[in-house]
Motif scaffolding. Structure first.
Motif, PDB file in Angstrom:
ATOM      1  N   LYS A 261       0.800  -1.215   0.000  1.00 49.35           N
ATOM      2  CA  LYS A 261       0.000   0.000   0.000  1.00 49.35           C
ATOM      3  C   LYS A 261       0.841   1.277   0.000  1.00 49.35           C
ATOM      4  CE  LYS A 261      -3.433   2.637   2.474  1.00 49.35           C
ATOM      5  NZ  LYS A 261      -4.254   2.766   3.652  1.00 49.35           N
ATOM      6  N   PRO A 262       1.853   1.437   0.862  1.00 48.21           N
ATOM      7  CA  PRO A 262       2.614   2.698   0.824  1.00 48.21           C
ATOM      8  C   PRO A 262       3.270   2.966  -0.530  1.00 48.21           C
ATOM      9  CG  PRO A 262       3.115   1.485   2.823  1.00 48.21           C
ATOM     10  CD  PRO A 262       2.296   0.583   1.967  1.00 48.21           C
ATOM     11  N   SER A 263       3.813   1.945  -1.159  1.00 50.51           N
ATOM     12  CA  SER A 263       4.460   2.180  -2.448  1.00 50.51           C
ATOM     13  C   SER A 263       3.438   2.517  -3.532  1.00 50.51           C
ATOM     14  CB  SER A 263       5.297   0.974  -2.864  1.00 50.51           C
ATOM     15  OG  SER A 263       4.472  -0.151  -3.082  1.00 50.51           O
ATOM     16  N   VAL A 264       2.270   1.894  -3.493  1.00 53.99           N
ATOM     17  CA  VAL A 264       1.226   2.205  -4.476  1.00 53.99           C
ATOM     18  C   VAL A 264       0.742   3.629  -4.300  1.00 53.99           C
ATOM     19  CG1 VAL A 264      -1.137   1.640  -5.174  1.00 53.99           C
ATOM     20  CG2 VAL A 264       0.488  -0.185  -4.761  1.00 53.99           C
ATOM     21  N   VAL A 265       0.532   4.040  -3.056  1.00 54.21           N
ATOM     22  CA  VAL A 265       0.048   5.393  -2.806  1.00 54.21           C
ATOM     23  C   VAL A 265       1.118   6.414  -3.193  1.00 54.21           C
ATOM     24  CG1 VAL A 265      -0.754   6.990  -1.022  1.00 54.21           C
ATOM     25  CG2 VAL A 265      -1.571   4.639  -1.045  1.00 54.21           C
ATOM     26  N   GLN A 266       2.389   6.125  -2.902  1.00 55.06           N
ATOM     27  CA  GLN A 266       3.456   7.049  -3.297  1.00 55.06           C
ATOM     28  C   GLN A 266       3.555   7.161  -4.811  1.00 55.06           C
ATOM     29  OE1 GLN A 266       6.952   5.638  -1.302  1.00 55.06           O
ATOM     30  NE2 GLN A 266       6.450   6.681   0.621  1.00 55.06           N
ATOM     31  N   ASP A 267       3.427   6.058  -5.520  1.00 55.73           N
ATOM     32  CA  ASP A 267       3.428   6.104  -6.981  1.00 55.73           C
ATOM     33  C   ASP A 267       2.220   6.875  -7.507  1.00 55.73           C
ATOM     34  OD1 ASP A 267       5.759   4.664  -7.039  1.00 55.73           O
ATOM     35  OD2 ASP A 267       4.788   2.740  -7.512  1.00 55.73           O
ATOM     36  N   PHE A 268       1.081   6.741  -6.841  1.00 58.39           N
ATOM     37  CA  PHE A 268      -0.132   7.462  -7.225  1.00 58.39           C
ATOM     38  C   PHE A 268       0.085   8.962  -7.082  1.00 58.39           C
ATOM     39  CE2 PHE A 268      -4.435   9.057  -6.120  1.00 58.39           C
ATOM     40  CZ  PHE A 268      -5.115   8.674  -7.257  1.00 58.39           C
ATOM     41  N   VAL A 269       0.662   9.390  -5.948  1.00 56.88           N
ATOM     42  CA  VAL A 269       0.934  10.808  -5.720  1.00 56.88           C
ATOM     43  C   VAL A 269       1.974  11.303  -6.716  1.00 56.88           C
ATOM     44  CG1 VAL A 269       1.902  12.459  -4.069  1.00 56.88           C
ATOM     45  CG2 VAL A 269       0.267  10.740  -3.300  1.00 56.88           C
ATOM     46  N   LYS A 270       3.003  10.520  -6.963  1.00 57.18           N
ATOM     47  CA  LYS A 270       4.050  10.907  -7.913  1.00 57.18           C
ATOM     48  C   LYS A 270       3.461  11.081  -9.309  1.00 57.18           C
ATOM     49  CE  LYS A 270       8.553   9.449  -9.608  1.00 57.18           C
ATOM     50  NZ  LYS A 270       9.580   8.414  -9.561  1.00 57.18           N
ATOM     51  N   MET A 271       2.586  10.201  -9.716  1.00 56.12           N
ATOM     52  CA  MET A 271       1.939  10.299 -11.024  1.00 56.12           C
ATOM     53  C   MET A 271       1.126  11.576 -11.121  1.00 56.12           C
ATOM     54  SD  MET A 271      -1.386   9.575 -12.600  1.00 56.12           S
ATOM     55  CE  MET A 271      -2.128   8.766 -11.243  1.00 56.12           C
ATOM     56  N   PHE A 272       0.382  11.917 -10.065  1.00 51.88           N
ATOM     57  CA  PHE A 272      -0.411  13.141 -10.080  1.00 51.88           C
ATOM     58  C   PHE A 272       0.489  14.362 -10.176  1.00 51.88           C
ATOM     59  CE2 PHE A 272      -4.170  10.878  -9.463  1.00 51.88           C
ATOM     60  CZ  PHE A 272      -5.260  11.717  -9.337  1.00 51.88           C
ATOM     61  N   LEU A 273       1.605  14.364  -9.430  1.00 54.75           N
ATOM     62  CA  LEU A 273       2.496  15.518  -9.446  1.00 54.75           C
ATOM     63  C   LEU A 273       3.207  15.665 -10.794  1.00 54.75           C
ATOM     64  CD1 LEU A 273       4.071  15.326  -5.891  1.00 54.75           C
ATOM     65  CD2 LEU A 273       2.321  16.912  -6.710  1.00 54.75           C
ATOM     66  N   GLU A 274       3.668  14.567 -11.374  1.00 53.51           N
ATOM     67  CA  GLU A 274       4.364  14.636 -12.657  1.00 53.51           C
ATOM     68  C   GLU A 274       3.424  15.038 -13.788  1.00 53.51           C
ATOM     69  OE1 GLU A 274       6.286  10.877 -13.208  1.00 53.51           O
ATOM     70  OE2 GLU A 274       7.889  11.356 -11.800  1.00 53.51           O
ATOM     71  N   ALA A 275       2.161  14.671 -13.678  1.00 54.59           N
ATOM     72  CA  ALA A 275       1.195  15.018 -14.719  1.00 54.59           C
ATOM     73  C   ALA A 275       0.540  16.375 -14.444  1.00 54.59           C
ATOM     74  CB  ALA A 275       0.124  13.946 -14.824  1.00 54.59           C
ATOM     75  N   SER A 276       0.998  17.065 -13.408  1.00 59.08           N
ATOM     76  CA  SER A 276       0.447  18.366 -13.009  1.00 59.08           C
ATOM     77  C   SER A 276      -1.067  18.298 -12.771  1.00 59.08           C
ATOM     78  CB  SER A 276       0.766  19.441 -14.054  1.00 59.08           C
ATOM     79  OG  SER A 276       2.156  19.596 -14.175  1.00 59.08           O
ATOM     80  N   ILE A 277      -1.483  17.239 -12.114  1.00 60.99           N
ATOM     81  CA  ILE A 277      -2.890  17.074 -11.756  1.00 60.99           C
ATOM     82  C   ILE A 277      -3.023  17.415 -10.276  1.00 60.99           C
ATOM     83  CG2 ILE A 277      -4.825  15.460 -11.575  1.00 60.99           C
ATOM     84  CD1 ILE A 277      -3.477  13.779 -13.747  1.00 60.99           C
ATOM     85  N   PRO A 278      -3.933  18.311  -9.916  1.00 67.44           N
ATOM     86  CA  PRO A 278      -4.117  18.629  -8.497  1.00 67.44           C
ATOM     87  C   PRO A 278      -4.585  17.393  -7.722  1.00 67.44           C
ATOM     88  CG  PRO A 278      -5.369  20.136  -9.895  1.00 67.44           C
ATOM     89  CD  PRO A 278      -4.797  19.091 -10.776  1.00 67.44           C
ATOM     90  N   LEU A 279      -4.116  17.267  -6.482  1.00 68.85           N
ATOM     91  CA  LEU A 279      -4.473  16.104  -5.667  1.00 68.85           C
ATOM     92  C   LEU A 279      -5.962  16.063  -5.341  1.00 68.85           C
ATOM     93  CD1 LEU A 279      -1.461  15.790  -3.209  1.00 68.85           C
ATOM     94  CD2 LEU A 279      -2.028  14.331  -5.133  1.00 68.85           C
TER      95      LEU A 279
END
Length: 165
Positions: free
Chosen positions: A100-118
């Protein structure tokens, strides 16, 4: 004539029921197949109330087809499912808990790299997609928890450094 006097058979005033037998006495007599709860005698496998006064009723139930069938099913389940101790259960981490922590971190990283607001992670369409296509997708936190827990200063600095290289 006295020789031919016929005496009536003695009357059976005494019943064949055991008057002073408690359900707990029957449990000790028959073992783990029975248990007592609230002054009543139950079959452990069938979960039915038995008459603790008549021993023959208990014997008949233990020899019945339904009891032997349910006892066999219960023993099959106990072979398949071995009980674990409390300490073993607490020490055991499932794959989803460790991932779970790695999936959530990858999810946040994907949002940040794609410039999508959380905040877009809270959108019903995103939540529906996660629950349908991601294993335990419902366990991904909402935007405020993503920001507080997973978007720490160290994580954003690491993300900026990885973008520069």
């Amino acid at each position: 004539m006295e020789r031919f006097d016929v005496k009536p058979p003695p009357s059976r005033s005494r019943s064949k029921t055991a008057l002073y037998v408690t359900p707990q006495d029957r449990v000790t007599e028959f073992g783990s197949e029975l248990y007592e709860d609230g002054g009543k005698l139950y079959c452990s496998f069938c979960n039915v109330v038995l008459n603790h006064v008549r021993k023959s009723a208990i014997n008949d139930h233990l020899k019945s087809k339904t009891h032997t069938k349910r006892k066999g099913e219960f023993q099959e389940q106990s072979v398949r499912k071995k009980p674990r101790t409390l300490t073993a259960s607490l020490q055991c981490n499932s794959a989803t808990q460790t991932e779970k922590p790695s999936v959530v971190q990858d999810f946040v990283k994907m949002f940040l790299e794609a410039s999508i607001p959380l905040e877009k992670a809270d959108h019903p369409a995103v939540r529906a997609f996660l629950s349908r296509h991601v294993k335990n997708g419902n366990s991904i936190p909402k935007a405020d928890q993503l920001r507080k827990i997973y978007l720490s200063d160290g994580f954003t600095n690491q993300l900026i450094k990885s973008e520069e290289h």
